[in-house]
Design an enzyme around this catalytic site. Sequence first.
Site, mmCIF file in Angstrom:
data_model
loop_
_atom_site.group_PDB
_atom_site.id
_atom_site.type_symbol
_atom_site.label_atom_id
_atom_site.label_comp_id
_atom_site.label_asym_id
_atom_site.label_seq_id
_atom_site.Cartn_x
_atom_site.Cartn_y
_atom_site.Cartn_z
ATOM 1 N N HIS A 189 0.841 -1.302 -0.133
ATOM 2 C CA HIS A 189 0.051 -0.158 -0.090
ATOM 3 C C HIS A 189 1.027 1.344 -0.010
ATOM 4 C CE1 HIS A 189 -0.096 -0.603 4.759
ATOM 5 N NE2 HIS A 189 0.872 0.454 4.444
ATOM 6 N N HIS A 209 10.648 -3.980 3.676
ATOM 7 C CA HIS A 209 11.349 -2.770 3.397
ATOM 8 C C HIS A 209 11.433 -1.958 4.746
ATOM 9 C CE1 HIS A 209 7.062 -1.826 4.471
ATOM 10 N NE2 HIS A 209 7.031 -0.596 4.502
ATOM 11 N N GLU A 263 4.516 -5.073 8.560
ATOM 12 C CA GLU A 263 3.205 -5.121 8.185
ATOM 13 C C GLU A 263 2.859 -6.472 7.525
ATOM 14 O OE1 GLU A 263 2.557 -0.724 6.757
ATOM 15 O OE2 GLU A 263 3.616 -1.873 5.266
ATOM 16 N N HIS A 311 -1.096 4.564 9.952
ATOM 17 C CA HIS A 311 0.168 5.348 10.216
ATOM 18 C C HIS A 311 0.243 6.577 10.717
ATOM 19 C CE1 HIS A 311 0.416 2.534 6.547
ATOM 20 N NE2 HIS A 311 1.604 2.548 6.837
HETATM 21 FE FE FE2 Z 1 2.561 1.047 5.475
#
Ligand code: FE2
Lengths: 287, 131
Positions: free
Chosen positions: A12, A193, A240, A59
């Site tokens: 996302h 990431h 995530e 977030h």
């Molecule tokens: Fe994210």
Amino acid sequence: MATIVGSVMTSHVPSIGNAIAKHRENDPYWKPFFDGYPPVRAWLDRVKPDVAVVFYQDHGLNFFLDKMPTFAVGAAPEYRNADEGWGIPTVKPVKGDPALSWHIIESLVADEFDITMCQEMKVDHALTLPLALMWPGGGDWPVRVVPITMNHVQHPLPSPKRSYRLGESVGRAIASWKEDVRVLVMGTGGLSHQLDGQRAGFINKPFDLMCMDALVDDPKKLTRYSALDLVREAGAQGTELMAWMAARAALPGRVTKVHSHYHVPISNTAGGLLALQNDGAALARAA
Amino acid sequence: MKGYNEAFQDIPGTVVFDATQSRLGYHLNQFCMSLMKADNRAAFKAGERAYLERWPMTEEQRQAVLDRDYNRMIALGGNIYFLAKIGATDGFSFQNLASKMTGVPEDEYKAMMVAGGRPIEGNRSKTGKAK
Ligand SMILES: [Fe+2]
């Protein structure tokens, strides 16, 4: 009774929002990423979900460090996106399904998950971008949503095992819902990431591909990792992955892989996509 | 049980956002959150130091913001999800911030990502204990 049609898990990354707004889907940089989605859209057109139950992390749009629930379930009639301060365009509101939300909340608490209940909730790019990837074009969203957020901002995070069990419990709740609705379970974020520090730009393709395989046939295998393991193996923000695990756990029986796609990079991140059909639901429809 | 912070020390180039960091950076991150409003972004750009004075941050934290020293901001408790709002206020992407934090030019950083990113080999464990 409600039917779970399957699960879709996707990255996302915020810059996807800019790419969509600026119509860059066919740019050389973006095409290898966006090319993953048409087969999943075609499958969604066939199975036609009415509701999407979406696991993701907020977030900092709805929750901040002042009050950070480990797990929270939205129970609002409508969810709005807002300026996240990240320079990405806001998208139109999404309708909720409060009756299903409350049924999931009641089932989870009965199952001893002490979740936070939210009758007002803003939804950030982690919910809106996956919807825009599944149903592009900017028309009305064809699904109502039940947002379920997981804390991946502030350590200590929930464990992968706990996240998986949450998904199992949500799956049982949906399966016991009295309304005749078709439900898609989504998990968004990842894959590997890291956005911060000297290790920024970290990508672990072998780990990602192993996880995508395991999520099809042997998802429980991933519950042996700790949150620390995920930081190390998938990057500081690769935790995530737990949203993918929860979405997979909601499908209790056999699944068939509809489509998977993996592309590095989108911005700082490995872009992943996995769609699974719930075979139990497919059999019920054929009968 | 081993301390949470201690358990994360072995991962190279990474500051895990745990209680230690969150307590240090609470007001710095609050300042970042204020940048979700266009009016506040404009007010910050119009007078950065005066704007920063509105939050009970340490002088060190204010200076790190003024210097746009993201590694320093992280060391002082900033969380990248919130710090990125400073970057966006300046018109920069996450990739630009990553190039600053890793000390390489942005085009070089982007090329590294296109080539597959920073690999796990050599970046898993400082002590080599983690397999
Ligand atoms: Fe994210």
